[in-house]
Design an enzyme around this catalytic site. Structure first.
Site, PDB file in Angstrom:
ATOM      1  N   PHE A  90     -13.555  23.052 -20.424  1.00  0.00           N
ATOM      2  CA  PHE A  90     -12.409  23.820 -19.946  1.00  0.00           C
ATOM      3  C   PHE A  90     -12.666  25.311 -20.135  1.00  0.00           C
ATOM      4  CE2 PHE A  90      -8.068  25.485 -20.086  1.00  0.00           C
ATOM      5  CZ  PHE A  90      -7.580  24.917 -18.918  1.00  0.00           C
ATOM      6  N   GLU A 127     -11.706  30.891  -4.053  1.00  0.00           N
ATOM      7  CA  GLU A 127     -11.157  30.103  -5.170  1.00  0.00           C
ATOM      8  C   GLU A 127     -11.730  30.551  -6.495  1.00  0.00           C
ATOM      9  OE1 GLU A 127      -9.182  28.174  -6.446  1.00  0.00           O
ATOM     10  OE2 GLU A 127      -8.384  26.694  -5.089  1.00  0.00           O
ATOM     11  N   ASP A 152     -13.451  22.060  -8.776  1.00  0.00           N
ATOM     12  CA  ASP A 152     -13.645  21.023  -9.780  1.00  0.00           C
ATOM     13  C   ASP A 152     -13.872  19.692  -9.056  1.00  0.00           C
ATOM     14  OD1 ASP A 152     -13.391  20.550 -12.764  1.00  0.00           O
ATOM     15  OD2 ASP A 152     -11.859  19.183 -12.059  1.00  0.00           O
TER      16      ASP A 152
END
Ligand code: IMP
Ligand code: MG
Length: 192
Positions: A150, A97, A101
């Site tokens: 982010f 991955e 999160d």
């Protein structure tokens, strides 16, 4: 004016870390032929670099999933849009991955893969944003711990942009990026 984004993990840091992960995985799976499964689309850039650092026979496969509604409202339940085309029974499966999160999507995906009776099932993620974890989930292999901001680049996108950035950028102002999704295009032009 403050910078909209800054380099969090540069291309050289990423390259070194991916080499280390490849060495570790090679050692851990010696004598076996692992099946590496990447989740489209974010994980593919990492997968492409990682497999070239693993000195073992291996297979790669792709999966694509789509959450029912938002990831959190669906509690991680996903619809499989693209599945691996081989029988995973008795295989050593390594899910690759880009970022873990909340872990909601991933834990659901892992439960699907577990039901196919692989002889082992592990998770390798380039970034681990463990502070956001909702479902207990500990990846066996982690590239970097990721802060709660982010990020884009090296496979990670904002509205499908920036997957092709060689560095991973931390976006300090997502509101500004929403207002102008092309705001980081200048980073594509900065030669390494
Ligand atoms: P979760 O672990 O189920 O919450 O879902 C993680 C997925 O959300 C990842 O596979 C990414 O595709 C996406 N994602 C999470 N954080 C970021 C980020 O900072 N930038 C870009 N995509 C992200
Ligand atoms: Mg992803």
């Amino acid at each position: 004016m403050t910078e909209l984004a800054r380099v969090l993990f540069g291309r050289e840091d990423i390259r070194h870390r991916v080499e280390e992960l490849g060495r570790t995985i090679t050692g851990d799976y010696v004598g076996r032929e692992p099946v590496l499964i990447s989740v489209l689309k974010g994980g593919t850039v990492f997968l492409a670099d990682l497999i070239r650092q693993i000195q073992l026979p291996l297979e790669t496969h792709m999966m694509a999933v789509s959450p029912y509604g938002g990831a959190e409202e669906s509690m991680g339940r996903v619809r499989i849009l693209l599945d691996v085309e081989i029988d995973l029974t008795g295989r050593d499966v390594l899910l690759v991955e880009d970022i873990v999160d909340t872990g909601l999507t991933l834990s659901y995906l892992l439960s699907i893969l577990r039901s196919r009776r692989p002889s082992s099932l592990e998770l390798c993620t380039l970034l681990d944003r463990s502070i956001r974890r909702i479902v207990p989930l500990r990846p066996r292999y982690v590239g970097f711990d990721c802060p709660d901001t982010f990020v884009v680049g090296y496979g990670l996108d904002f509205e499908e942009r920036y997957r092709n950035l060689a560095d991973i950028l931390e976006v300090s102002d997502t509101t500004a990026l929403k207002a102008d999704p092309d705001a980081l295009l200048s980073h594509l032009l900065v030669a390494g």
